[in-house]
Design a protein around this motif. Sequence first.
Motif, PDB file in Angstrom:
ATOM      1  N   ILE A  50      38.778  -5.267  25.979  1.00 13.60           N
ATOM      2  CA  ILE A  50      39.197  -6.279  24.996  1.00 13.60           C
ATOM      3  C   ILE A  50      40.717  -6.279  24.835  1.00 13.60           C
ATOM      4  N   PHE A  51      41.327  -5.096  24.831  1.00 14.33           N
ATOM      5  CA  PHE A  51      42.782  -5.000  24.662  1.00 14.33           C
ATOM      6  C   PHE A  51      43.504  -5.653  25.838  1.00 14.33           C
ATOM      7  N   ILE A  52      43.052  -5.359  27.050  1.00  7.29           N
ATOM      8  CA  ILE A  52      43.692  -5.957  28.235  1.00  7.29           C
ATOM      9  C   ILE A  52      43.455  -7.465  28.270  1.00  7.29           C
ATOM     10  N   SER A  53      42.250  -7.887  27.895  1.00  5.41           N
ATOM     11  CA  SER A  53      41.951  -9.324  27.878  1.00  5.41           C
ATOM     12  C   SER A  53      42.837 -10.062  26.876  1.00  5.41           C
ATOM     13  N   SER A  54      43.083  -9.429  25.729  1.00 11.13           N
ATOM     14  CA  SER A  54      43.946 -10.076  24.732  1.00 11.13           C
ATOM     15  C   SER A  54      45.371 -10.214  25.250  1.00 11.13           C
ATOM     16  N   ILE A  55      45.848  -9.225  26.020  1.00  7.85           N
ATOM     17  CA  ILE A  55      47.190  -9.332  26.606  1.00  7.85           C
ATOM     18  C   ILE A  55      47.255 -10.488  27.601  1.00  7.85           C
ATOM     19  N   GLY A  75      49.394 -13.348  26.364  1.00 11.65           N
ATOM     20  CA  GLY A  75      50.629 -13.242  27.116  1.00 11.65           C
ATOM     21  C   GLY A  75      51.602 -12.245  26.538  1.00 11.65           C
ATOM     22  N   GLN A  76      51.131 -11.453  25.538  1.00 12.60           N
ATOM     23  CA  GLN A  76      52.000 -10.471  24.893  1.00 12.60           C
ATOM     24  C   GLN A  76      51.142  -9.325  24.379  1.00 12.60           C
ATOM     25  N   ASN A  77      51.745  -8.140  24.356  1.00  9.05           N
ATOM     26  CA  ASN A  77      51.028  -6.966  23.876  1.00  9.05           C
ATOM     27  C   ASN A  77      50.783  -7.075  22.369  1.00  9.05           C
ATOM     28  N   PRO A  78      49.507  -6.947  21.921  1.00 15.19           N
ATOM     29  CA  PRO A  78      49.245  -7.010  20.470  1.00 15.19           C
ATOM     30  C   PRO A  78      50.007  -5.947  19.683  1.00 15.19           C
ATOM     31  N   ALA A  79      50.246  -4.795  20.316  1.00 11.20           N
ATOM     32  CA  ALA A  79      51.006  -3.749  19.625  1.00 11.20           C
ATOM     33  C   ALA A  79      52.437  -4.211  19.351  1.00 11.20           C
ATOM     34  N   ASP A  80      53.034  -4.933  20.316  1.00 12.08           N
ATOM     35  CA  ASP A  80      54.395  -5.441  20.106  1.00 12.08           C
ATOM     36  C   ASP A  80      54.428  -6.472  18.984  1.00 12.08           C
ATOM     37  N   LEU A  81      53.389  -7.317  18.916  1.00 10.36           N
ATOM     38  CA  LEU A  81      53.318  -8.291  17.828  1.00 10.36           C
ATOM     39  C   LEU A  81      53.235  -7.600  16.476  1.00 10.36           C
ATOM     40  N   SER A  82      52.429  -6.537  16.417  1.00 12.71           N
ATOM     41  CA  SER A  82      52.311  -5.780  15.164  1.00 12.71           C
ATOM     42  C   SER A  82      53.639  -5.136  14.800  1.00 12.71           C
ATOM     43  N   MET A  83      54.324  -4.609  15.807  1.00 18.04           N
ATOM     44  CA  MET A  83      55.608  -3.970  15.541  1.00 18.04           C
ATOM     45  C   MET A  83      56.638  -4.979  15.036  1.00 18.04           C
ATOM     46  N   GLU A  84      56.632  -6.190  15.574  1.00 24.10           N
ATOM     47  CA  GLU A  84      57.562  -7.213  15.102  1.00 24.10           C
ATOM     48  C   GLU A  84      57.305  -7.555  13.641  1.00 24.10           C
ATOM     49  N   MET A  85      56.034  -7.678  13.270  1.00 24.49           N
ATOM     50  CA  MET A  85      55.704  -7.976  11.882  1.00 24.49           C
ATOM     51  C   MET A  85      56.130  -6.837  10.964  1.00 24.49           C
ATOM     52  N   MET A  86      55.906  -5.579  11.407  1.00 24.36           N
ATOM     53  CA  MET A  86      56.284  -4.432  10.586  1.00 24.36           C
ATOM     54  C   MET A  86      57.800  -4.320  10.472  1.00 24.36           C
ATOM     55  N   ILE A  90      54.405   3.973  17.077  1.00 24.16           N
ATOM     56  CA  ILE A  90      53.014   3.533  17.082  1.00 24.16           C
ATOM     57  C   ILE A  90      52.673   2.799  18.370  1.00 24.16           C
ATOM     58  N   ARG A  91      53.633   2.091  18.932  1.00 28.87           N
ATOM     59  CA  ARG A  91      53.343   1.329  20.149  1.00 28.87           C
ATOM     60  C   ARG A  91      52.930   2.232  21.304  1.00 28.87           C
ATOM     61  N   TYR A  92      53.333   3.510  21.255  1.00 28.78           N
ATOM     62  CA  TYR A  92      52.970   4.446  22.320  1.00 28.78           C
ATOM     63  C   TYR A  92      51.639   5.150  22.060  1.00 28.78           C
ATOM     64  N   LEU A  93      51.047   4.918  20.890  1.00 29.49           N
ATOM     65  CA  LEU A  93      49.836   5.644  20.512  1.00 29.49           C
ATOM     66  C   LEU A  93      48.566   4.809  20.663  1.00 29.49           C
ATOM     67  N   ILE A  94      48.647   3.707  21.377  1.00 31.95           N
ATOM     68  CA  ILE A  94      47.472   2.850  21.563  1.00 31.95           C
ATOM     69  C   ILE A  94      46.304   3.613  22.204  1.00 31.95           C
ATOM     70  N   PRO A  95      46.524   4.443  23.252  1.00 39.77           N
ATOM     71  CA  PRO A  95      45.385   5.195  23.819  1.00 39.77           C
ATOM     72  C   PRO A  95      44.702   6.101  22.795  1.00 39.77           C
ATOM     73  N   THR A  96      45.493   6.780  21.969  1.00 39.99           N
ATOM     74  CA  THR A  96      44.898   7.647  20.947  1.00 39.99           C
ATOM     75  C   THR A  96      44.104   6.837  19.930  1.00 39.99           C
ATOM     76  N   VAL A  97      44.650   5.705  19.526  1.00 42.37           N
ATOM     77  CA  VAL A  97      43.954   4.852  18.556  1.00 42.37           C
ATOM     78  C   VAL A  97      42.618   4.376  19.135  1.00 42.37           C
ATOM     79  N   LEU A  98      42.598   3.971  20.393  1.00 46.59           N
ATOM     80  CA  LEU A  98      41.362   3.493  21.014  1.00 46.59           C
ATOM     81  C   LEU A  98      40.327   4.610  21.123  1.00 46.59           C
TER      82      LEU A  98
END
Length: 369
Positions: A178-183, A187-198, A229-237
């Motif tokens: 699902i994560f790869i499909s969303s990218i 067209g953008q990493n969801p983690a990067d979008l979250s980081m921009e909002m934060m 946090i952007r580097y911790l996606i594997p741990t979160v999953l």
Amino acid sequence: MGSNILWILEGPLRFTDPAAVGRSSSRFNLSSEHKDRVQMKGLQRLSDLIAYFRFTEKELMMKNRAVVPLVEGAALAAVFAVLFLVTMYVPVVGVITLWALPVPFILMVVRNGLKSGLVMWAVTIVIGVLTAGIPSFAFTLVFSLGGLTAGYLYYLRKSALAVLLGSTIAYVVGLVIIFISSILLIGQNPADLSMEMMNQSFQQAESMAKALGGNSDQIAQAREQISLIRYLIPTVLVLMGAVIALISQLISVPILKRVGNFHPPVFPPIREWSFPKSFLWYYLVVTIVMMVGLEEGSAVFVASINVYLILNALIFVQGLAVIYFFSHQKGWPIVVPILLTVLGFALTSFIVIIGIIDLGFELRRRMKS
């Protein structure tokens, strides 16, 4: 019912007296050859009728065996659809029903096998897309993979820990897809979008602090920490997969006992949990590597920080097991270790140290002696 019919039909064969048949037939002045011919024809027809009923009974049993999985699959698919709709559209109750989404798949595979579970999975995908659109495919994929895996491992009579490990891997695989499909779709990493909002939120907070004459250094430090946090996606999953697997497995146990007529394996008491000693060496190696100093964003940095956090969580569980063991040895009520567990999340480093000592020096074995 079939046995009763056969008993009635076979009655004349067991209780007919040949002499009585001869006396009754003599009233009609029949020859002996004709009497034998009539009697044999009647017996042949009776045996044909008995064979027909036997074949019909077997055919009905075979049809029932084929129909039952279809009926159960349709019912469980409807249950999944209801749980999914409640999870999507009912805010408070949906948080509870979320963890029960894999249970219909577990029950289906345990009762009817993996092939029936795959058919049910295809049906739920169609129902989900028709009722909630394309986003439902993500939910169905993740929870069906975990549920089918857990149900199949139950079907193979594996241990509770094997079921947890296998379903965790299945959930993580689904989440990664699902994560790869969303990218690919966004067209953008969801983690990067979250980081921009934060970052925007921190900028607003920092500007407000300066306007009010406050100290913005703490906000800047928090901003730097959150940037990791952007580097911790594997741990979160991985942690998400483990939590979903554990909760859904705990929910499925009483349901399987009551509805599935199945006694699934249960976990041993937490005081008996223990991980291999090799985990301690992995933990020490990763800690040393991180102390050396790695370039932020490099592949080694991302791998090290994720392995460190996952091992840290496992050793934390090891430390909790020591607390439960000590409470059991002292005969304390179960409320005491539960309260210590809640307190342990505030004192994570202390619980990890206890886990390290237990892995390295077998602390619980020394408590026994």
